[in-house]
Write an enzyme that holds these catalytic residues in place. Structure first.
Site, PDB file in Angstrom:
ATOM      1  N   CYS A  84      -1.038   3.472   3.940  1.00  0.00           N
ATOM      2  CA  CYS A  84      -1.898   2.583   3.167  1.00  0.00           C
ATOM      3  C   CYS A  84      -3.285   3.165   2.926  1.00  0.00           C
ATOM      4  O   CYS A  84      -4.108   2.532   2.279  1.00  0.00           O
ATOM      5  CB  CYS A  84      -2.035   1.245   3.893  1.00  0.00           C
ATOM      6  SG  CYS A  84      -2.784   1.388   5.528  1.00  0.00           S
ATOM      7  N   ASN A  85      -3.546   4.370   3.434  1.00  0.00           N
ATOM      8  CA  ASN A  85      -4.911   4.917   3.391  1.00  0.00           C
ATOM      9  C   ASN A  85      -5.556   4.830   2.009  1.00  0.00           C
ATOM     10  O   ASN A  85      -6.741   4.543   1.881  1.00  0.00           O
ATOM     11  CB  ASN A  85      -4.912   6.387   3.827  1.00  0.00           C
ATOM     12  CG  ASN A  85      -4.124   6.616   5.097  1.00  0.00           C
ATOM     13  OD1 ASN A  85      -2.965   6.234   5.169  1.00  0.00           O
ATOM     14  ND2 ASN A  85      -4.730   7.244   6.085  1.00  0.00           N
TER      15      ASN A  85
END
Length: 350
Positions: A84-85
């Protein structure tokens, strides 16, 4: 009907625990571990130790971009919480333009290769707005084109009895040739659960010798700063003396030195970040231990995380809450078993 689950980006096993502990009234329907993959060695060790201790060889450590999926055995179900960075609201939100944004495509690749009966994909709420919403639209389109009827929904886990305000987009897909319809489980049955962070951390008390329960060392200045911050306040909303104020320009992130409010669920447990982002106890002037953070993520106390203290902190923060995953997997099993359950319309808006 037994579903053999494969997992990409498996993390420490929040999804894996939820899947393998999902139970419905028909015991013939269950999910069993088949294989898992993650790029972090310690995370893989944690998964092996807790999810499949008798089959350690089924957890493959490797970067998905160079990993050979041909070594993987057939599966009936797939889960992938793709990184999800690049979609997180806290990050720079590079979306598809970041290093991690395009990694969802390996989930699509696995769907086309294995053609599982169903899948679960997970990411942060920020996914919906990355690249002006184009990333989310593209991902949904590719999952559909892989042959699935999809049900994306923004799950607010605190509404499901989880002691943490954690909002995640979770997409359930069922293969188009299968006559099964998935519906989002209603949070109503969980409304009476005491999901305050105090209850999660204190009831029952954590044994002093619990695994992953080492205290974080706090500097004298941090201890003094926390003494001036009331429950629910952070370093910017508290009335701090000048010598304890943070000299930060630009964004004033609300979680910096934020103390928990014991009467509410915790704020979101995160996996990384420097000073001031560790989640702070409402009463004692200190950061939470990893075991306390794990409780907010609903990991059982006998779940042992492997790796350095900082690596374990990251693992816990990246995970899906065990009990939240369990609720969703049970809805999937009920859908296939033809068991009625309370549901709500799918919705990806706040």
């Amino acid at each position: 009907m037994v579903f053999h689950l494969g997992e990409l980006f498996c993390g420490p096993g929040g999804i894996g625990w939820g899947a393998t502990h999902a139970e419905i009234d028909n015991p013939e329907y269950k999910i069993v571990h088949q294989w898992a993959n993650d790029y972090d060695e310690s995370t893989c060790e944690t998964y092996r130790h807790n999810i499949c201790p008798n089959e350690p060889e089924t957890v493959y450590h490797g970067d998905i971009r160079t990993f050979d999926m041909n070594v993987l055995s057939p599966i009936d179900a797939l889960a992938f919480g793709f990184p999800c960075n690049d979609y997180s609201v806290v990050g720079e939100q590079k979306g598809m333009k970041g290093n991690f944004g395009p990694l969802y495509s390996y989930g699509v690749k696995a769907l086309k290769k294995f053609k599982p009966k169903w899948f679960l994909a997970e990411n942060v709420g920020g996914l919906r707005s990355a690249n002006d919403g184009k990333a989310f639209t593209k991902i949904l389109s590719e999952l559909e084109n892989a042959g699935y009827i999809i049900t994306p929904h923004l799950y607010k886990f605190e509404e499901y009895g989880i002691p943490q305000a954690r909002h995640r987009v979770i997409i359930i897909g069922i293969r188009k040739d299968i006559d099964v319809k998935f519906r989002v489980p209603s949070p109503a049955p969980y409304s009476k659960i005491d999901n305050t962070c105090r209850s999660a951390i204190e009831n029952p008390p954590i044994p002093k010798d619990a695994f992953n329960n080492e205290l974080t060392k706090q500097s004298e200045q941090v201890v003094e700063r926390l003494k001036h911050i009331k429950p629910g306040e952070n370093a910017f909303t508290a009335n701090l003396p000048d010598d304890l104020k943070l000299n930060v320009k630009g964004a004033k992130i609300s979680q910096i030195y934020k103390r928990l409010d014991p009467t509410k669920p915790s704020y979101t447990v995160t996996g990384s970040g420097g000073g001031g982002t560790h989640i702070y106890h409402w009463e004692e002037p200190r950061a939470l231990t990893n075991r306390e953070r794990a409780r907010l993520q609903t990991f059982p106390d006998d779940y042992e995380f492997m790796g350095s203290k900082e690596n374990v902190r990251k693992q816990i923060g990246m995970a899906v809450p065990c009990q939240g995953a369990k609720i969703i997997f049970e809805a999937v099993l009920k859908s296939f078993a033809g068991i009625e359950y309370e549901w709500v319309d799918a919705n990806i808006n706040e």
